[in-house]
Design an enzyme around this catalytic site. Structure first.
Site, mmCIF file in Angstrom:
data_model
loop_
_atom_site.group_PDB
_atom_site.id
_atom_site.type_symbol
_atom_site.label_atom_id
_atom_site.label_comp_id
_atom_site.label_asym_id
_atom_site.label_seq_id
_atom_site.Cartn_x
_atom_site.Cartn_y
_atom_site.Cartn_z
ATOM 1 N N GLU A 1 3.154 -15.612 2.997
ATOM 2 C CA GLU A 1 3.114 -14.666 1.881
ATOM 3 C C GLU A 1 4.536 -14.431 1.370
ATOM 4 O O GLU A 1 5.331 -13.748 2.011
ATOM 5 C CB GLU A 1 2.506 -13.342 2.350
ATOM 6 N N HIS B 1 -2.619 -13.375 -0.410
ATOM 7 C CA HIS B 1 -2.890 -13.319 1.033
ATOM 8 C C HIS B 1 -3.900 -14.387 1.460
ATOM 9 O O HIS B 1 -4.831 -14.100 2.234
ATOM 10 C CB HIS B 1 -3.397 -11.932 1.412
ATOM 11 N N HIS C 1 -0.146 -3.030 1.835
ATOM 12 C CA HIS C 1 -0.684 -3.880 0.763
ATOM 13 C C HIS C 1 -1.210 -3.093 -0.434
ATOM 14 O O HIS C 1 -2.256 -3.408 -1.003
ATOM 15 C CB HIS C 1 -1.782 -4.787 1.303
ATOM 16 N N ARG D 1 4.231 -3.459 4.189
ATOM 17 C CA ARG D 1 4.182 -2.067 4.644
ATOM 18 C C ARG D 1 5.286 -1.202 4.055
ATOM 19 O O ARG D 1 6.401 -1.671 3.820
ATOM 20 C CB ARG D 1 4.252 -2.028 6.176
#
Length: 358
Positions: free
Chosen positions: A323, A189, A116, A91
């Site tokens: 991630e 992801h 993203h 973010r």
């Protein structure tokens, strides 16, 4: 199909059609097999890891990643299942960041924030592809993100290399060069369930995270800027524990998001172990190595309930994501490692998901 023998096993890369984009462009799926019990299917749309097969302790071939069946399904890939993420993973508050005295605004696609990469991130791009022959099957994906796309400066040339190594790892190399100073934060992801996709919750998976500090979030899942110790909190995975042990804790940061969706600062520098997780049911274990500074641990708290690939039904907490990344919203916090990439310098990071059967 390209293949050759490794001992008595066949190492191979197979390319097939996976359908066509709405504008008629062909999408391909590549099957990589390392000849040692690890194989993967990767599609050129979004660079998505569609399937990842590992042999368990009984020799049963197990698909350990969540996914969808068709290109049509992936064109509406809520949750970013298996996808490459960029230009900026995670973010950015209100999409805004300052670079060289100028304010930029990335695409807003989650409330008032950018998530993203914005509205048309790398997960929604059709990548150029080239398979590589050799002792370790590999797929090279390339992309040009033009200056100003989703608000980011500089023409960015991106290369991502997926390799199935001899020692049963999915290795992902992220490389990029920009024509101007910019910010870059690439990740993948993929949603993992080591018991097999569609097998239920990951509550009993045993997880270790090489981290003493995490970044708490505000109500929009945006880091507050604090960096807090994991000691005496549900975020302490320095001694391995079941993922589900504290996932329903009344601890505020857990309660706010219905599980984990947090950034962990990884101990050490350079290429090192970031996390290790194992499934006690079938003996499949996975180690994560990276040279990135941090990692987002996410327990699929918002995964939409429904029918996915192989007619499997998914629901929340049926997978986890690890991630590797820069800290979220790092440009707004000078004490975070910076995702700034200088003009003509190379962005070069590697993450490896290594599989072991115990």
């Amino acid at each position: 199909m390209d293949f050759y023998l490794k001992g008595m096993s066949i190492v191979s890369v197979t390319k097939n059609s996976f359908g066509k984009m709405p504008d008629g462009q062909e999408v391909y799926v590549y099957l990589l097999d390392n000849g040692n019990g690890l194989s993967a299917e990767i599609i050129t749309y979004g660079g998505i890891v569609k399937n990842l097969y590992v042999n368990d302790k009984n020799g049963i071939k197990t698909d350990v990643v969540l996914g969808r069946d068709t290109l049509k399904d992936y064109l509406h890939n809520d949750g970013y299942l298996g996808a490459l993420i960029g230009r900026h993973a995670n973010r950015i508050a209100k999409g805004k960041f300052n670079l060289n005295g100028r304010e930029y605004c990335a695409g807003i696609n989650e409330g008032y924030n950018s998530l993203h990469g914005g509205n048309s991130g790398f997960d929604k791009k059709l990548w150029e592809s080239n398979a590589v022959d050799g002792a370790e099957p590999a797929l090279i994906l390339t992309l040009l993100s033009p200056d100003g796309e989703e608000g980011f400066p500089g023409d960015l040339k991106v290369k991502v290399i997926y390799t199935l190594t001899k020692d049963n790892a999915l290795k992902i190399e992220y490389k990029a060069v920009s024509s101007d100073d910019t910010v870059v934060n690439l990740t993948n992801h993929t949603y993992f369930n080591l018991a097999g996709h569609g097998s239920g919750t990951i509550d009993n998976h045993i997880l270790y995270i090489n981290s003493s500090f995490y970044t708490p979030n505000d109500g929009e899942c945006m880091p507050t800027g604090e960096v807090l110790s994991v000691k005496n909190t549900p975020f302490d995975f320095r001694e391995s524990k079941a993922i589900g042990r504290d996932m329903n804790s009344d601890f505020e940061q857990i309660r706010m998001f219905g599980g984990y969706d947090h950034n962990f600062a990884i101990e050490g520098r350079d290429y090192r172990l970031a996390a290790a997780v194992r499934c006690p049911n079938n003996g499949i274990a996975m180690e994560v190595y990276t040279d990135k500074p941090a990692m987002q641990f996410y327990t699929a708290n918002a995964l939409e309930k429904g029918i996915y690939k192989d007619s499997a039904e998914y629901d929340i907490h049926q997978a986890f994501c690890l991630e590797t990344q820069y800290f979220p919203n790092a440009m707004a916090n000078s004490h975070y490692p910076s995702p700034m990439l200088k003009k003509n310098e190379e962005y070069n990071f590697t993450t490896e998901y290594r599989f072991i059967v115990k």
